[in-house]
Design an enzyme around this catalytic site. Structure first.
Site, PDB file in Angstrom:
ATOM      1  N   GLU A 266     -70.896  24.769  67.572  1.00 55.96           N
ATOM      2  CA  GLU A 266     -71.735  25.718  66.843  1.00 55.96           C
ATOM      3  C   GLU A 266     -71.618  27.099  67.489  1.00 55.96           C
ATOM      4  OE1 GLU A 266     -73.365  25.338  63.960  1.00 55.96           O
ATOM      5  OE2 GLU A 266     -73.271  27.474  64.363  1.00 55.96           O
TER       6      GLU A 266
ATOM      7  N   LYS B  21     -65.125  26.404  71.884  1.00 56.01           N
ATOM      8  CA  LYS B  21     -66.493  26.874  72.102  1.00 56.01           C
ATOM      9  C   LYS B  21     -66.623  27.564  73.462  1.00 56.01           C
ATOM     10  CE  LYS B  21     -70.920  27.336  72.050  1.00 56.01           C
ATOM     11  NZ  LYS B  21     -71.664  28.184  71.130  1.00 56.01           N
TER      12      LYS B  21
ATOM     13  N   GLY C  29     -74.613  47.175  80.902  1.00 56.88           N
ATOM     14  CA  GLY C  29     -76.031  46.842  80.931  1.00 56.88           C
ATOM     15  C   GLY C  29     -76.443  46.189  82.225  1.00 56.88           C
TER      16      GLY C  29
ATOM     17  N   CYS D  54     -76.519  30.259  77.106  1.00 56.59           N
ATOM     18  CA  CYS D  54     -75.117  29.893  76.849  1.00 56.59           C
ATOM     19  C   CYS D  54     -74.116  30.481  77.848  1.00 56.59           C
ATOM     20  CB  CYS D  54     -74.727  30.305  75.446  1.00 56.59           C
ATOM     21  SG  CYS D  54     -75.638  29.421  74.177  1.00 56.59           S
TER      22      CYS D  54
ATOM     23  N   ARG E 150     -84.305  32.575  79.315  1.00 54.48           N
ATOM     24  CA  ARG E 150     -83.502  31.833  80.294  1.00 54.48           C
ATOM     25  C   ARG E 150     -82.441  32.743  80.906  1.00 54.48           C
ATOM     26  NH1 ARG E 150     -82.230  26.629  76.641  1.00 54.48           N
ATOM     27  NH2 ARG E 150     -82.587  28.181  75.014  1.00 54.48           N
TER      28      ARG E 150
END
Lengths: 448, 434
Positions: A149, A205, A254, A261, A329
């Site tokens: 996904e 993935k 940043g 993930c 997280r």
């Protein structure tokens, strides 16, 4: 079609809801009775724009059911999606206990041959082992399919309904066709449906997330170098992005990436590679750069206020690891809060979505503010950690009045440095030179 | 405008020619008299598609001249510095040519002439050059930065249709002069980006560093895929449709080479060291690439085992990439060295780069004018550069000519299944099985 979705976490709930929305009958099963109870009443365990409305509609129309009974869930159809968590173990590897538990249940409870589709992010080779665990010596033989996904938190519905691509890993082309039929409603504008081996699908993935994490750590490394040699990463970004081989996307400097993930997947790959005797170099660098980058906000606060922060008060805008989510997280904001508390500073925080999650971590050790400007009251500096849209065009005059000192550390480069100087702020950002208030300069000149 | 370009290497010659083509009056200056003599005789010291024709036309129309005399800068409005900045022993850029030109210019330039640095130089070079020149002149002179982004093999196109033009200036007026110069090339809304010289200098390195990072990233992923039984080509398809990733510059292979990426990555590392900032990513990019250049050799050695010595290997492709004759830091050279050391006979073919390779290896290699000729009696074929002519070869003929039908493909030009069916033992990069 009739589908079973195991796990109502982020991926599972979005998958189940979107498949229900496209006309399938979906039964969701989770061992967490509290979550299932909530969902039956339309209460979602996560925040995701647009999801609640879809869950409610599909519940009402009877296409979406929630249960804690695995036997019941497995009696509902041939397709079983597994979307359980694969958290990071202490050694960086992905923990597959939940997945193996589901495999065991299917083996014990399924009365007919199932197509078991793994949606969870799992290391290469998991699909092969799943097939063995499902089938070795078993009376009923199941198929194991990989279907990673790629949804983004904050855009999950859109990503699921209009995917860039759908990847399925199968050994048998007929299984690919079953999934193609299921996904057909989402592929109407020629988005590709890619069929490959389960190993390549599992790898895809990880490589996708690894590439994105690499781009972030790359631009952060360049930003830090720019700061040190007197260049401006904003200009450099403009200078490289027009090259179509590079592009502008995902090259924003940043305070480091977070979330459930990228950090986990990068470390899982490093661990997987070690397991086959191959030493990765890029990905450990990506991880190390990111861990350092998360400390950059605290460092910049001490650059502006000095290293003695005892008794100082710092405002923090943005707690979620990125905008559009309540997920904290591995968020850079947590590292900053811990460092500030450790240094004896007071912390006042605001976030449009993530305050409850942060409260669960820090309790009453920090002050939670519902309104943006209220956060700034009596503060010696403001730190911006997440680029929520509402921080992009604030009322700078109000900010300057409410802050005790007009000091801003911007971890997301939201503002223009020369403009901030003109507005009277000391403004420190990522990969750009820190500016002083223009007005102070002129006052000093007059005084001299 | 009247323009002088100092340095007639790759960047200098393309810049001079393209600026002449847009109607300017350009003099190319080089201290190397033999190069200037060659250019004046209508020949080019480098190979670049389409360039020879442009040089000839602009010489004929007298918009392009060549000289060895820095005095030719008199009366021009813009002086471009496009001399080489090779890698020094420490990895830092060797700027001696830049400083030699800057010091010599002090005797011939004066404001309002503008000096423009086109060479790739570390951040801070512009500032020092400006201070040095102004000090010698006794008055300030404008020194701008204007990094060049052309690709070998597509240089003329890249110059005349740039993705973007980057200029670093300290006064907006200087930016306006350069904007006017580039206006003919920016007619289809390509952006003209004005920034500080420091940011402009950094932009050039960051662009090459990102491209090198993408290559080393996909190579690292290819090597891991190979070990885990995944196929990097499927993985590439799987990630590329994500527009945040894309397909470009994510081709696994035998490592990057050439005169830019390796040098610029190491120059960045040197810059980082000079400000006490270790650049972990750049270190990894460089070390992955050095290892990747040895991957083809490892596959060959593994295939033949102890029987490697005395074998004959055909090599297709020597240039570091197609459409150039450049072999600097080319993966092919590392492969040739390693195979020669093992006592392997080598039959090589490249459409453009054989001259340069001959200059290095002399008669230690057999040079073949035609690709199939290289295969005659060889025990295997290694493909190192993805020239177009290697993409659709006659596999039947290849199998007949090769003594053993083994292919080590460093550029993943063919489909493993097709090769298997055609009777080859086929090794790719990051492909399943081998």
């Amino acid at each position: 079609m009739q589908l079973t979705v195991v796990g109502v976490g982020y991926v599972g709930l979005v998958t189940a809801t979107c498949f229900a929305e496209s006309g399938n009958d979906v039964t969701c099963i989770d061992i967490d009775a509290g979550k299932i109870d909530g969902l039956r009443r339309g209460v979602l365990p996560i925040y995701e724009p647009g999801l609640e409305e879809l869950v409610e509609r599909n519940l009402r129309e009877g296409r979406l059911q929630f249960t804690t009974d695995m036997g019941h869930a497995l009696a509902q159809g041939k397709l079983v999606f597994i979307a359980v968590g694969t958290p990071q173990d202490y050694n960086g590897a992905a923990n597959l206990n939940a997945l193996w538990g589901v495999a065991q249940s299917i083996r014990e409870l399924a009365g007919e041959s199932k197509i078991v589709i793994v949606k969870s992010t799992v290391p290469v080779g998991t699909n092969r082992e799943l097939a063995m665990r499902l089938n070795d010596g078993a009376h009923i033989q199941h198929h194991a399919v990989s279907n990673p996904e790629f949804l983004k938190e904050g855009h999950a519905i859109e990503d699921f309904m209009k995917p860039d691509r759908v990847v399925v890993g199968v050994h048998d082309a007929a299984l690919g066709q079953v999934l193609h039929d299921l996904y057909a409603p989402f592929l109407r504008s020629d988005h590709p449906f890619l069929v490959m081996t389960p190993e390549s699908a599992e790898m895809t993935k990880y490589v996708a997330n690894a590439m994105l994490a690499t781009k972030i750590s790359f631009i952060n490394e360049m930003a830090n170098l720019c700061e040190a040699v007197g260049a401006d990463i904003g200009d450099v970004r403009r200078g490289i992005g027009h090259d179509s081989r590079i592009g502008f996307q995902f090259l924003f400097p940043g305070a480091g990436y977070g979330g459930s993930c990228f950090p986990k997947d990068v470390r899982a790959m490093v661990h997987t590679a070690e397991g086959v005797g191959y030493t990765l170099r890029i990905l450990p660098a990506v991880d190390e750069i990111n861990e350092n980058q998360k400390k950059v906000l605290f460092f910049k606060v001490t650059e502006l206020l000095g290293t003695d922060l005892y008794g100082k008060t710092i405002a923090l805008w943005g707690l979620a690891f990125k905008p559009g989510t309540d997920d904290i997280r591995e968020a850079p904001s947590l590292i900053l809060i811990r460092s500030l508390l450790g240094a004896g500073a007071h912390v006042r925080v605001h976030d449009p979505a993530a305050i409850p999650n942060v409260k669960a971590v820090f309790g009453d050790r920090i002050t939670y503010c519902d309104r943006v400007y209220h956060t700034l009251q009596g503060c010696d500096a403001l730190v911006i950690a997440t680029e929520w849209a509402e921080f992009r065009n604030p009322d700078f005059d109000t900010m300057r009045q409410v802050l005790r000192q007009p000091f801003i550390v911007d971890g997301r480069n939201l503002y223009n440095p020369s403009e901030m100087s003109r507005l009277g702020f000391v403004y420190s950002s990522i990969g750009r030179q820190t500016v002083m208030p223009a007005a102070v300069h002129s006052q000093e000149r007059r005084a001299a | 405008m009247k323009i002088a370009i100092i340095g007639t290497g790759y960047v200098g010659l393309v810049t001079a020619t393209c600026l002449a083509e847009s109607g300017n009056s350009v003099v190319g200056i080089d201290k190397d008299a033999s190069k200037i003599a060659l250019l004046e005789s209508g020949k080019l010291p480098i190979y670049e598609p389409g360039l020879a024709e442009l040089v000839e036309r602009n010489r004929r129309d007298e918009r392009l001249k060549f000289s060895t005399d820095l005095g030719a800068c008199a009366g021009v409005q813009l002086i471009f510095i496009a001399v080489g900045t090779p890698e020094s022993a420490s990895g830092a850029s060797d700027l001696s040519s830049i400083w030699a030109v800057v010091d010599a210019l002090a005797a011939v330039v004066a404001p309002p002439q503008i000096v423009v640095i086109k060479s790739t130089v570390p951040v801070g070079t512009n500032r020092i050059a400006g201070e040095r020149l102004s000090q010698r002149l006794g008055r300030p002179i404008d020194v701008a930065s204007n990094p060049e982004f052309l690709k070998e093999g597509a240089a003329v196109d890249d110059f005349t249709k740039p993705d973007r033009v980057v200029v670093g200036v300290r006064r907006p007026e200087v930016g306006e002069v350069l904007r006017e110069l580039y206006a003919p090339f920016l007619r289809t809304e390509h952006p003209f980006l004005v920034m500080t010289p420091e940011s402009a200098e950094m932009t050039k390195y960051a662009a090459n560093a990102m491209l090198a990072a993408k290559i080393s990233f996909i190579n690292e992923m290819a090597n891991l895929s190979e070990r885990l039984g995944a196929d990097i080509n499927d993985v590439r398809r799987g990630i590329g449709h994500d527009e945040r990733i894309g397909f470009q510059f994510l081709f696994p292979g035998a490592g990057y080479g050439g005169s830019c990426f390796p040098k610029d990555v190491r120059a960045l590392l040197a810059m980082g060291r000079s400000v006490d900032l270790p650049l972990r990513m750049m270190e990894a990019v460089d070390s992955v690439n050095e290892a990747q250049k040895r991957v083809l050799f490892s596959k060959i050695r593994k295939h033949y085992g102890t029987g490697l010595s005395g074998k004959t290997i055909a090599v297709w492709g020597l240039a570091f990439k197609p459409r150039t004759d450049d072999v600097r830091e080319a993966p092919a050279l590392m492969l040739l060295d390693a195979l020669l050391k093992e006592g392997v006979g080598l039959r090589v073919h490249d459409p453009e780069a054989m001259g340069h390779v001959k200059a290095i290896y002399g008669d230690r290699l057999i040079y073949c004018e035609r690709p199939y000729q290289a295969l005659e009696g060889a025990d295997g074929l290694a493909i190192v550069t993805e020239w177009q002519e290697f993409r659709r070869p006659d596999f039947g003929m290849m199998r007949q000519l090769l003594r053993h039908p083994v292919i080590f493909d460093g550029r993943n030009l063919y489909e493993p299944k097709t090769m298997d069916a055609a009777g080859f033992t086929y090794y790719g990069i990051g492909r399943h099985g081998r």
